[in-house]
Write an enzyme that holds these catalytic residues in place. Structure first.
Site, PDB file in Angstrom:
ATOM      1  N   HIS A   1     -77.643  33.929  10.388  1.00 22.09           N
ATOM      2  CA  HIS A   1     -78.168  33.401  11.773  1.00 22.09           C
ATOM      3  C   HIS A   1     -78.878  32.303  11.570  1.00 22.09           C
ATOM      4  CE1 HIS A   1     -74.584  35.203  13.440  1.00 22.09           C
ATOM      5  NE2 HIS A   1     -74.766  36.426  13.461  1.00 22.09           N
TER       6      HIS A   1
ATOM      7  N   GLU B   1     -79.100  39.169   9.514  1.00 23.95           N
ATOM      8  CA  GLU B   1     -79.744  38.448  10.325  1.00 23.95           C
ATOM      9  C   GLU B   1     -80.192  36.613  10.057  1.00 23.95           C
ATOM     10  OE1 GLU B   1     -78.538  38.927  13.559  1.00 23.95           O
ATOM     11  OE2 GLU B   1     -78.263  41.149  12.980  1.00 23.95           O
TER      12      GLU B   1
END
Length: 420
Positions: free
Chosen positions: A22, A19
């Site tokens: 991202h 994550e």
């Protein structure tokens, strides 16, 4: 308890790095990130900084980064809505209160006639709900819409995911799997430094065990083995093969020690491995302790695992698919339980391997996965325009549903293998 802690650590670290990829590339592209979450389910911890809410949730088996414009969420104030406006000293709107206006005594009441919270960022209406007092205010780019206890920051269109170039969108999605590979590289590199080096393929001897055949014969650490029984040895593998194939037989080792060549007779001890007799002389694999070897180990190990995993995936599709080839959270937990017994270094190694697996799986061209989204970007590149968002949403939803069905089947299969 140790297994549970290790499982949470392993999954948490892998998901965090995925994550984080991202998140960082979204920020780099100027995309507003509304949520950065590790785990699913009820919140354990929540913290808001500027436009992003950071949360840790109960189930550490996933996570998400919610970017503006991805979920179709938009704030719409229709004509006739009665809202309260909090204004800055410059007479621009910092807060739009939809519900709970009584808590904002300084809010300017207005009946909306026209509003744009994406591109032009303004709100028009009638002050004090009086149609003779028409006003127009500019809205701050970071203005909040308050609906009771829920605060939502508006999303200027240029901060949304879909407003960015194809390259920026693709890199933001690809960055998740990329950071899984980076995590593996970092772990393998760190392990090389902690362990003092990496196994070498050179035809030299590593540590000599005191009671082994090599020590009794007079071999020393660092000896370069030129040949065994006249057969040239070019690598550590050649040495192991010659010794293993000759249990109990005296071997002529031609070695180079400090620039001087000498012959030493060594008689390998006989041991059984998998029901077969093999020769052992009590020598450990040589270690390359150079700085370069430690640094490059992260890249070479990661690449070797990528090749190996893709080979396994290829065999799955060419040699027949079986659920036994897959592991869900239960299967990974069971494997972690076994790995924990060998210590923290082994857990780290296991984390790196799992991180590579997650990166590769996410790159598969399946709807609902990062690879599926990258395929839609490829379609957009070739066609010159993106697929209809509604159609893409339906495809992703169908893909997600199929993945959930597969996950349930895999989990049930894991439970049967673990407990029945």
């Amino acid at each position: 308890m140790t297994t549970i802690i290790a499982f949470i650590f392993v999954f948490g670290l892998i998901v965090f790095f995925h994550e984080l990829g991202h998140f960082l590339f979204a920020k780099r592209a100027g995309i507003m990130v509304k949520d950065f979450s590790i785990g699913f389910g009820p919140k354990i911890f929540a913290y808001r900084k500027k436009e992003t809410q950071y949360t840790i949730r109960l189930l550490p088996i996933g996570g998400y980064v919610r970017m503006a414009g991805e979920d179709g969420e938009e704030i719409e104030l229709k004509p006739g809505y009665r809202v309260g406006l909090e204004l800055t000293p410059e007479e621009t709107v910092s807060k739009i209160i939809v519900n709970g206006k009584d808590q904002y005594v300084n809010a300017q009441p207005i009946e909306v006639s026209l509003c744009d919270l994406e591109k032009e960022l303004f709100i028009e209406g009638y002050e004090d709900y009086d149609d003779t007092k028409k006003v127009r205010y500019q809205v701050e780019r970071n203005a909040l819409v308050i609906d009771g206890k829920i605060e939502t920051m508006i999303t200027p269109y240029d901060r949304s995911f879909n407003a960015k170039s194809l390259g920026n969108r693709a890199m933001t999605i690809f960055a998740g799997p990329l950071f899984n590979f980076i995590l593996a590289i970092l772990i393998f590199t760190a392990l090389a430094f902690v362990q003092g080096g990496v196994p070498s393929t050179d035809n030299t001897l590593g540590n000599i065990m005191p009671d082994g055949a090599a020590a009794q014969a007079g071999l020393e650490k660092g000896d370069e083995v030129l040949s065994i029984n006249g057969k040239e040895t070019k690598s550590w593998t050649d040495i192991v093969q010659s010794v293993s194939e000759n249990p109990g037989k005296t071997l002529d080792f031609k070695i180079d020690r400090d620039g001087k060549t000498q012959d030493i007779d060594v008689k390998p001890a006989t041991q059984k491995e998998n029901g077969k007799e093999v020769g052992k002389i009590g020598v450990e694999t040589p270690m390359d302790t150079s700085f370069t070897a430690k640094i490059t180990n992260g890249f070479t190990q990661t690449w070797n695992w990528i090749v190996q995993i893709f080979t396994i995936l290829g065999n799955m599709f060419t040699g027949g698919f079986s659920l036994d080839m897959l592991n869900g959270p239960v299967g990974i937990y069971t494997s972690t339980q076994q790995v924990v017994q060998y210590g923290f270094m082994t857990v780290l190694n296991w984390t790196a391997v799992l991180s590579i697996n997650l990166g590769i799986v996410n790159l598969l061209p399946l709807p609902a996965l990062d690879g599926g989204r990258l395929m839609f970007f490829l379609y957009e590149l070739v066609r010159g325009k993106p697929i209809d968002p509604k159609k893409e949403g339906i495809i992703h939803f169908a893909g997600f549903a199929l993945l959930m069905v597969l996950m349930i089947l895999v989990t049930w299969n894991d439970i049967q293998r673990a407990f029945f």
